[in-house]
Design a protein around this motif. Structure first.
Motif, PDB file in Angstrom:
ATOM      1  N   LEU A  44      76.578  -1.834  -6.017  1.00 60.29           N
ATOM      2  CA  LEU A  44      76.950  -0.645  -6.802  1.00 60.29           C
ATOM      3  C   LEU A  44      76.594  -0.843  -8.271  1.00 60.29           C
ATOM      4  O   LEU A  44      76.109   0.082  -8.931  1.00 60.29           O
ATOM      5  N   LYS A  45      76.840  -2.035  -8.793  1.00 59.81           N
ATOM      6  CA  LYS A  45      76.499  -2.329 -10.196  1.00 59.81           C
ATOM      7  C   LYS A  45      74.990  -2.233 -10.427  1.00 59.81           C
ATOM      8  O   LYS A  45      74.540  -1.767 -11.478  1.00 59.81           O
ATOM      9  N   THR A  48      73.825   1.334 -10.819  1.00 62.17           N
ATOM     10  CA  THR A  48      74.205   1.987 -12.068  1.00 62.17           C
ATOM     11  C   THR A  48      73.583   1.341 -13.298  1.00 62.17           C
ATOM     12  O   THR A  48      73.888   1.721 -14.424  1.00 62.17           O
ATOM     13  N   TYR A  68      80.601   6.683 -11.401  1.00 59.93           N
ATOM     14  CA  TYR A  68      80.869   5.360 -10.821  1.00 59.93           C
ATOM     15  C   TYR A  68      82.317   4.956 -11.059  1.00 59.93           C
ATOM     16  O   TYR A  68      82.763   4.822 -12.195  1.00 59.93           O
ATOM     17  N   GLU A  70      84.598   1.896 -10.553  1.00 58.74           N
ATOM     18  CA  GLU A  70      84.605   0.467 -10.233  1.00 58.74           C
ATOM     19  C   GLU A  70      86.039  -0.031 -10.113  1.00 58.74           C
ATOM     20  O   GLU A  70      86.992   0.661 -10.491  1.00 58.74           O
ATOM     21  N   LEU A 186      79.492   6.972  -6.840  1.00 57.09           N
ATOM     22  CA  LEU A 186      79.640   5.620  -6.317  1.00 57.09           C
ATOM     23  C   LEU A 186      81.116   5.238  -6.420  1.00 57.09           C
ATOM     24  O   LEU A 186      81.680   5.229  -7.520  1.00 57.09           O
ATOM     25  N   ASP A 188      84.098   2.424  -5.453  1.00 61.69           N
ATOM     26  CA  ASP A 188      84.439   1.072  -5.013  1.00 61.69           C
ATOM     27  C   ASP A 188      85.939   1.010  -4.720  1.00 61.69           C
ATOM     28  O   ASP A 188      86.758   0.955  -5.631  1.00 61.69           O
TER      29      ASP A 188
END
Length: 304
Positions: A44-45, A48, A68, A70, A186, A188
């Motif tokens: 995911l990181k 982005t 995103y 996180e 996204l 998490d």
């Protein structure tokens, strides 16, 4: 919308990803799965640009907006909850302030036939149209709908964000992402800080959302309710299944059984080949044949 091309990432001797490639298309609802430490959050990181690969690249369509959420967020407590939500709509707030300013100027004038007065009316009309096109007249409705869906009450709206616990501040960040309505979201572990009612509401919102979603979650029921594609991370590689989570488990079991059989067949082949090498390498008339077998083994791609 987002393309991952031959991406490799390693930290010292640890190989996280090795030449992985896949596309994220509009309307994809992707679940990232794999053992703890397999690299789900790391991927995911990379998507982005919070992390750069050692090799390969991540490409995006021009002007694409990515939201995103996180797991570890550096919270910024500067506003009340409702003001924090309004800050998401920067252009809309600018247009609203411009409208207030124009209306004040118009109210103070009485030169109704002058060019300046007509110019103010034209600018007022243009700004109102921009505000309408941006959905500015629906902001309060959207904010109330999303905040209440995520469990906030009316009495929470004027509280400063610093008054909320870490779990509730994660909900605040999630609300801001949903309000932006980005092209790709996204997430998490978004359900870690949600109760059952909020999870059900989020499921419905994501199912109605027209953009792409990439989701990491240990909540299998939540995954099954949303995703239409599963990407499994294992041994620094990915396996892409065009299926929801339950169907993926069935396909994965079938694939693993075939891999296991292929591994057994390969191990048998290697054992038999080594026996032949040991048998013929000492014989002059068979030494060349033994060397051929050795080269074949060296080139053999071992099944994990």
């Amino acid at each position: 919308m987002i393309s991952v091309d031959n991406l490799s990432l390693y930290f010292g001797a640890q190989n996280v990803f090795e030449s992985i490639s896949f596309m994220i298309n509009q309307n994809d609802k992707i679940g990232l799965v794999g053992k703890n430490g397999s690299g789900k959050s790391t991927l995911l990181k990379l998507l982005t640009d919070n992390l750069s690969p050692n090799e390969g690249r991540v490409s995006r369509i021009k002007n694409i907006v990515v939201g995103y959420l996180e797991q570890d967020i550096d919270f910024q407590d500067r506003y009340s909850l409702i003001d924090d939500m309004h800050k998401v709509f920067g252009d809309i707030e600018k247009y609203k302030n411009e409208l207030d300013h124009l209306n004040q100027q118009i109210a103070e004038r009485n030169d109704y036939e002058s060019k300046e007065y007509i110019a103010l009316l034209n600018q007022l009309s243009i700004t109102e149209e921009r505000l309408r096109m941006e959905g500015g007249y629906d902001i309060d409705f959207k904010i109330h709908k999303i905040l209440k869906g995520l469990g906030f009450t009316q009495s929470d709206f004027n509280k400063h964000t610093s008054e909320f616990s870490g779990g509730w501040r994660m909900r605040i960040e999630l609300a801001k992402i949903l309000l932006k309505n980005p092209d790709v979201i996204l997430l998490d572990e978004p359900t870690n800080h949600l109760d059952i009612e909020s999870i059900i509401w989020l499921e419905k919102w994501l199912n109605e959302y027209a953009g792409a979603v990439v989701l990491v979650s240990h909540d299998k029921t939540f995954l099954d309710a949303i995703i239409n594609r599963t990407i499994e991370i294992a041994f620094s590689k990915i396996s892409d299944y065009k299926a929801n989570y339950s169907k993926y488990l069935t396909l994965r079991k079938d694939r693993q059984e075939k891999q296991l059989q292929a591994k057994k067949n390969q191990d048998k082949y290697i054992e038999q080949t080594k026996m032949l090498i040991n048998k013929f390498r000492a014989k002059k008339n068979k030494a060349a044949f033994a060397q051929t077998l050795i080269r074949k083994l060296e080139k053999l791609e071992l099944i994990e």
